[in-house]
Design a protein around this motif. Sequence first.
Motif, PDB file in Angstrom:
ATOM      1  N   THR A  56       0.837   5.958  -0.717  1.00 57.08           N
ATOM      2  CA  THR A  56       0.223   7.184  -1.216  1.00 57.08           C
ATOM      3  C   THR A  56       1.329   8.130  -1.644  1.00 57.08           C
ATOM      4  O   THR A  56       2.497   7.945  -1.276  1.00 57.08           O
ATOM      5  N   LEU A 113      -0.450   4.947  -6.526  1.00 59.30           N
ATOM      6  CA  LEU A 113      -0.355   5.370  -5.121  1.00 59.30           C
ATOM      7  C   LEU A 113      -1.483   6.320  -4.747  1.00 59.30           C
ATOM      8  O   LEU A 113      -2.091   6.183  -3.687  1.00 59.30           O
ATOM      9  N   ASN A 125      -4.024  -1.651  -1.108  1.00 58.96           N
ATOM     10  CA  ASN A 125      -4.097  -0.187  -1.187  1.00 58.96           C
ATOM     11  C   ASN A 125      -5.527   0.342  -1.291  1.00 58.96           C
ATOM     12  O   ASN A 125      -5.796   1.326  -1.983  1.00 58.96           O
ATOM     13  N   MET A 127       0.849  -1.194   0.000  1.00 60.30           N
ATOM     14  CA  MET A 127       0.000   0.000   0.000  1.00 60.30           C
ATOM     15  C   MET A 127       0.880   1.238   0.000  1.00 60.30           C
ATOM     16  O   MET A 127       2.078   1.175   0.293  1.00 60.30           O
TER      17      MET A 127
END
Length: 375
Positions: free
Chosen positions: A51, A340, A140, A49
């Motif tokens: 960002t 992301l 994610n 996962m």
Amino acid sequence: MKTYLILIVLSFILYSCNQESEKLNSLSNEWELVIEDSIQVDFMGEIWMGTFENGKGIVKDIPSEAVLQFDSTGKLLVNKILPKDGPGKIDWFEGLIVDEKGEIYASTSFNNIYHFDQDLNLIKTLEMPFAGEARGGMRNARNLAKWNNKLLLWYPGRDGISPYINHFYRDYPLLELFDISSQTSTPLIKTPTTSKFSSDEFFNRPYLQFTIESDSLYLTFSNEELIHVYALPDGKWARSFSFSPSDFKLYPGQKEPVTYEQMMTMSEARITGIYSDPKHLILTYEGGIDSETFVQYELKNRKNFHRYAEFNTSFLKVFSFDLGRWSNEIKIPAKVDLILNIESSDKSFYALRNDEFLGEEQDYITFYKLKLIRK
């Protein structure tokens, strides 16, 4: 004379409205996805996962439990191994966001919500008032958001109710609105009657994802062709609308729960991400793999998992709030893996490169720098 002036004003207003309407109608909602560049991060692992916001990327590695932070050039800024046991133990992340201050929140399935500073130093461990019942989730998944000093999150378990019971999505609240200051939580959002999950039929269990824009919540079930819109803070359902995918293979509804054996006969379509800015809603999704292809290429076998990208096409669509319509359907190249985040339709964003699909072994992680371009 007064009547004449009123007519002039009304004429001007009508002319301005027509001009604005013509301007909107002339705007293109056709987009293309381009790979602008790539960056390399000096780390090897299996990214689950992450960002990318405000010029920094944060990703979580599975084998080492490391959390990495890097900049837009690929420079590794932080590499932390989070303790799995003992004092200062950090549970497995289920959701990850960066707030307006650049501080980081990570949710888990085990009571704890972690609040980190910009450099991934733990500020505080927050506690949900009851134990979570979810075990595992989609890679994610976007199921955590901050709104008005509260966290909205997927965290089933209120009153000990498991999300794996029959008709959980039909009968129980879907999200929790957690007050950061008081560390109390309120159940929020019920499945609307427009959703197939409100019926008595059984479908494959979905994953929930959502985004918040202003005071509107846009929620999706992964294996449904609808966006459900709710008003905050009360969570009242406003409407549902389809994103009209050209390719979205689903199990039909049935009278009994979907079995494991059934799930091993095809790969169901799913929504993989939902993002927003003040003018747009952006959706990414996979079309799925039909039964014939799935069986022919033995895709239920782990040794063939890397071949999914050959047969499971990924797409992206942009919804314009101003125009009230979806864009063209954009194919995402198979070599593009985990996106992301998409902060805005006019900003570049980053996605993990699918080295397994490309058959390349590297001693670093590569991320593509992508951009949506309006035609």
